[in-house]
Design a protein around this motif. Structure first.
Motif, PDB file in Angstrom:
ATOM      1  N   ALA A   1       8.027   3.710  45.416  1.00 57.27           N
ATOM      2  CA  ALA A   1       6.727   3.182  45.827  1.00 57.27           C
ATOM      3  C   ALA A   1       6.455   3.494  47.297  1.00 57.27           C
ATOM      4  CB  ALA A   1       6.676   1.678  45.581  1.00 57.27           C
ATOM      5  N   LEU A   2       7.445   3.272  48.161  1.00 58.77           N
ATOM      6  CA  LEU A   2       7.277   3.591  49.582  1.00 58.77           C
ATOM      7  C   LEU A   2       7.077   5.082  49.790  1.00 58.77           C
ATOM      8  CD1 LEU A   2       9.984   1.311  51.242  1.00 58.77           C
ATOM      9  CD2 LEU A   2       7.501   1.115  51.489  1.00 58.77           C
ATOM     10  N   GLN A   3       7.827   5.874  49.063  1.00 56.44           N
ATOM     11  CA  GLN A   3       7.721   7.330  49.180  1.00 56.44           C
ATOM     12  C   GLN A   3       6.323   7.796  48.793  1.00 56.44           C
ATOM     13  OE1 GLN A   3       9.622   9.761  46.154  1.00 56.44           O
ATOM     14  NE2 GLN A   3      10.691  10.864  47.760  1.00 56.44           N
ATOM     15  N   LYS A   4       5.801   7.254  47.714  1.00 58.46           N
ATOM     16  CA  LYS A   4       4.484   7.673  47.228  1.00 58.46           C
ATOM     17  C   LYS A   4       3.367   7.270  48.181  1.00 58.46           C
ATOM     18  CE  LYS A   4       1.207   6.979  43.482  1.00 58.46           C
ATOM     19  NZ  LYS A   4       0.901   6.263  42.230  1.00 58.46           N
ATOM     20  N   HIS A   5       3.445   6.073  48.730  1.00 61.01           N
ATOM     21  CA  HIS A   5       2.324   5.527  49.496  1.00 61.01           C
ATOM     22  C   HIS A   5       2.410   5.767  50.994  1.00 61.01           C
ATOM     23  CE1 HIS A   5       0.176   3.395  46.284  1.00 61.01           C
ATOM     24  NE2 HIS A   5       1.371   3.292  45.724  1.00 61.01           N
ATOM     25  N   HIS A   6       3.597   6.149  51.518  1.00 59.41           N
ATOM     26  CA  HIS A   6       3.725   6.223  52.970  1.00 59.41           C
ATOM     27  C   HIS A   6       4.384   7.488  53.509  1.00 59.41           C
ATOM     28  CE1 HIS A   6       2.390   2.098  53.251  1.00 59.41           C
ATOM     29  NE2 HIS A   6       3.293   1.748  52.367  1.00 59.41           N
ATOM     30  N   ALA A   7       4.792   8.384  52.682  1.00 62.64           N
ATOM     31  CA  ALA A   7       5.584   9.507  53.193  1.00 62.64           C
ATOM     32  C   ALA A   7       5.022  10.853  52.766  1.00 62.64           C
ATOM     33  CB  ALA A   7       7.030   9.358  52.723  1.00 62.64           C
ATOM     34  N   ARG A   8       3.717  11.002  52.841  1.00 64.10           N
ATOM     35  CA  ARG A   8       3.097  12.233  52.367  1.00 64.10           C
ATOM     36  C   ARG A   8       3.128  13.355  53.405  1.00 64.10           C
ATOM     37  NH1 ARG A   8      -2.081   9.184  49.608  1.00 64.10           N
ATOM     38  NH2 ARG A   8      -0.904   8.179  47.937  1.00 64.10           N
ATOM     39  N   ARG A   9       3.614  13.071  54.598  1.00 63.43           N
ATOM     40  CA  ARG A   9       3.627  14.101  55.651  1.00 63.43           C
ATOM     41  C   ARG A   9       4.835  15.021  55.547  1.00 63.43           C
ATOM     42  NH1 ARG A   9       1.762   9.522  58.068  1.00 63.43           N
ATOM     43  NH2 ARG A   9       3.796   8.880  58.807  1.00 63.43           N
ATOM     44  N   TYR A  10       5.726  14.769  54.582  1.00 60.38           N
ATOM     45  CA  TYR A  10       6.952  15.551  54.470  1.00 60.38           C
ATOM     46  C   TYR A  10       7.059  16.176  53.084  1.00 60.38           C
ATOM     47  CZ  TYR A  10       8.198  12.924  58.641  1.00 60.38           C
ATOM     48  OH  TYR A  10       8.193  12.382  59.900  1.00 60.38           O
ATOM     49  N   ASP A  11       7.645  17.359  53.034  1.00 61.59           N
ATOM     50  CA  ASP A  11       7.919  17.966  51.738  1.00 61.59           C
ATOM     51  C   ASP A  11       9.085  17.227  51.086  1.00 61.59           C
ATOM     52  OD1 ASP A  11      10.567  19.795  52.149  1.00 61.59           O
ATOM     53  OD2 ASP A  11       9.356  19.746  53.985  1.00 61.59           O
ATOM     54  N   GLY A  12       9.272  17.459  49.790  1.00 58.91           N
ATOM     55  CA  GLY A  12      10.282  16.729  49.027  1.00 58.91           C
ATOM     56  C   GLY A  12      11.693  16.897  49.557  1.00 58.91           C
ATOM     57  N   PHE A  13      12.052  18.125  49.955  1.00 56.92           N
ATOM     58  CA  PHE A  13      13.410  18.358  50.441  1.00 56.92           C
ATOM     59  C   PHE A  13      13.656  17.635  51.756  1.00 56.92           C
ATOM     60  CE2 PHE A  13      16.472  20.922  52.924  1.00 56.92           C
ATOM     61  CZ  PHE A  13      17.592  20.697  52.137  1.00 56.92           C
ATOM     62  N   SER A  14      12.712  17.731  52.696  1.00 62.25           N
ATOM     63  CA  SER A  14      12.873  17.050  53.991  1.00 62.25           C
ATOM     64  C   SER A  14      12.994  15.545  53.799  1.00 62.25           C
ATOM     65  CB  SER A  14      11.681  17.355  54.916  1.00 62.25           C
ATOM     66  OG  SER A  14      11.588  18.729  55.182  1.00 62.25           O
ATOM     67  N   LEU A  15      12.136  15.000  52.949  1.00 56.84           N
ATOM     68  CA  LEU A  15      12.170  13.565  52.708  1.00 56.84           C
ATOM     69  C   LEU A  15      13.487  13.144  52.062  1.00 56.84           C
ATOM     70  CD1 LEU A  15      10.189  11.276  53.218  1.00 56.84           C
ATOM     71  CD2 LEU A  15       9.440  11.501  50.848  1.00 56.84           C
ATOM     72  N   GLY A  16      13.959  13.946  51.108  1.00 57.03           N
ATOM     73  CA  GLY A  16      15.244  13.653  50.464  1.00 57.03           C
ATOM     74  C   GLY A  16      16.392  13.676  51.464  1.00 57.03           C
ATOM     75  N   CYS A  17      16.385  14.668  52.342  1.00 57.25           N
ATOM     76  CA  CYS A  17      17.441  14.763  53.362  1.00 57.25           C
ATOM     77  C   CYS A  17      17.448  13.538  54.258  1.00 57.25           C
ATOM     78  CB  CYS A  17      17.249  16.016  54.208  1.00 57.25           C
ATOM     79  SG  CYS A  17      17.751  17.544  53.406  1.00 57.25           S
ATOM     80  N   TYR A  18      16.281  13.152  54.764  1.00 57.75           N
ATOM     81  CA  TYR A  18      16.232  12.028  55.699  1.00 57.75           C
ATOM     82  C   TYR A  18      16.583  10.708  55.006  1.00 57.75           C
ATOM     83  CZ  TYR A  18      14.266  15.277  59.030  1.00 57.75           C
ATOM     84  OH  TYR A  18      14.092  16.348  59.874  1.00 57.75           O
ATOM     85  N   ALA A  19      16.199  10.561  53.741  1.00 54.74           N
ATOM     86  CA  ALA A  19      16.574   9.351  53.010  1.00 54.74           C
ATOM     87  C   ALA A  19      18.087   9.285  52.823  1.00 54.74           C
ATOM     88  CB  ALA A  19      15.867   9.314  51.654  1.00 54.74           C
ATOM     89  N   VAL A  20      18.695  10.409  52.434  1.00 56.70           N
ATOM     90  CA  VAL A  20      20.150  10.430  52.225  1.00 56.70           C
ATOM     91  C   VAL A  20      20.887  10.231  53.543  1.00 56.70           C
ATOM     92  CG1 VAL A  20      22.091  11.932  51.596  1.00 56.70           C
ATOM     93  CG2 VAL A  20      20.107  11.752  50.092  1.00 56.70           C
ATOM     94  N   TRP A  21      20.461  10.910  54.591  1.00 63.45           N
ATOM     95  CA  TRP A  21      21.160  10.790  55.873  1.00 63.45           C
ATOM     96  C   TRP A  21      21.032   9.391  56.464  1.00 63.45           C
ATOM     97  CZ3 TRP A  21      18.725  16.000  57.776  1.00 63.45           C
ATOM     98  CH2 TRP A  21      19.413  17.059  57.167  1.00 63.45           C
ATOM     99  N   SER A  22      19.835   8.815  56.420  1.00 64.32           N
ATOM    100  CA  SER A  22      19.667   7.466  56.981  1.00 64.32           C
ATOM    101  C   SER A  22      20.420   6.438  56.140  1.00 64.32           C
ATOM    102  CB  SER A  22      18.178   7.101  57.084  1.00 64.32           C
ATOM    103  OG  SER A  22      17.568   7.111  55.810  1.00 64.32           O
ATOM    104  N   GLY A  23      20.384   6.594  54.819  1.00 66.49           N
ATOM    105  CA  GLY A  23      21.151   5.691  53.965  1.00 66.49           C
ATOM    106  C   GLY A  23      22.641   5.794  54.197  1.00 66.49           C
ATOM    107  N   THR A  24      23.116   7.011  54.442  1.00 65.02           N
ATOM    108  CA  THR A  24      24.542   7.222  54.730  1.00 65.02           C
ATOM    109  C   THR A  24      24.921   6.578  56.060  1.00 65.02           C
ATOM    110  OG1 THR A  24      24.478   9.293  53.485  1.00 65.02           O
ATOM    111  CG2 THR A  24      26.363   8.945  54.940  1.00 65.02           C
ATOM    112  N   LEU A  25      24.053   6.682  57.048  1.00 62.93           N
ATOM    113  CA  LEU A  25      24.318   6.016  58.336  1.00 62.93           C
ATOM    114  C   LEU A  25      24.478   4.509  58.144  1.00 62.93           C
ATOM    115  CD1 LEU A  25      21.936   7.865  60.817  1.00 62.93           C
ATOM    116  CD2 LEU A  25      24.440   7.831  60.881  1.00 62.93           C
TER     117      LEU A  25
END
Length: 198
Positions: A168-192
């Motif tokens: 839901a957050l991805q759909k409504h608030h993260a349209r400025r990034y392509d899917g790969f970039s968004l996936g990377c930042y989600a995985v990296w921040s979650g890992t941190l």
């Protein structure tokens, strides 16, 4: 579309379905040697490394500072909360039941879309939600009975809700990034966030 690209798509889909199908069993096996938080951290350290290698060669859009809180929220819901709750929950119920409960996120996604984001939900989609709910009840009652749903089962439902919040957050608030970039930042921040388990 050429036959070669169609074949690649089918193989990629089969690979993803196979990985998702094996995941609950793999988690049960992993939990024999690791604590739930440590298993999640190990999985996502490896995923972060692999995504970093791909990002080096493919390139990635740098995040804007104003988006950093959102990216950490995505990482929290998609990686940290989802996987720790899922791992803890799977310690108490079977792999089959946990798989069905974990995949109930479309039910929560539909409820969030309608009641939080005020999206229109078709009758067809409500019917699918009802059918999915019936499926969850059937599988859980066939596993150990509805009365056996305990805190472990509720944690897996929390993991499914967390996954729905991520989408839901991805759909409504993260349209400025392509899917790969968004996936990377989600995985990296979650890992941190998972580094507390070091």
């Amino acid at each position: 579309m050429t036959s070669t690209s169609t074949c690649k798509i089918i193989l990629a889909m089969a690979f993803v379905i196979g990985c998702w199908g094996y995941s609950p069993t793999g988690i049960h096996i992993g939990l024999q040697g690791y604590e739930p938080g440590h298993l999640a951290l190990l999985r996502f350290l490896l995923a972060s490394l692999l995504m970093a290698l791909i990002a080096i060669f493919k390139g990635i859009r740098l995040p804007q500072w104003r988006d950093v809180p959102l990216l950490f929220a995505l990482g929290f819901f998609a990686v940290s909360l989802h996987h720790v709750a899922l791992n803890i929950g799977q310690q108490g119920i079977s792999a089959g039941a946990s798989s069905v409960l974990a995949q109930s996120s479309p039910l929560f996604s539909t409820l969030l879309a309608r009641f939080v984001f005020k999206d229109r939900v078709s009758i067809w989609r409500w019917g699918c939600v009802l059918l999915g709910f019936v499926g969850v009840v059937i599988v859980v009652s066939g596993d150990k009975g509805l009365g056996a749903i305990n805190a472990h089962g509720l944690l897996i439902l929390l993991a499914a809700l967390s996954w729905s919040l991520y989408f839901a957050l991805q759909k409504h608030h993260a349209r400025r990034y392509d899917g790969f970039s968004l996936g990377c930042y989600a995985v990296w921040s979650g890992t941190l966030l998972l580094l507390i388990y070091l």
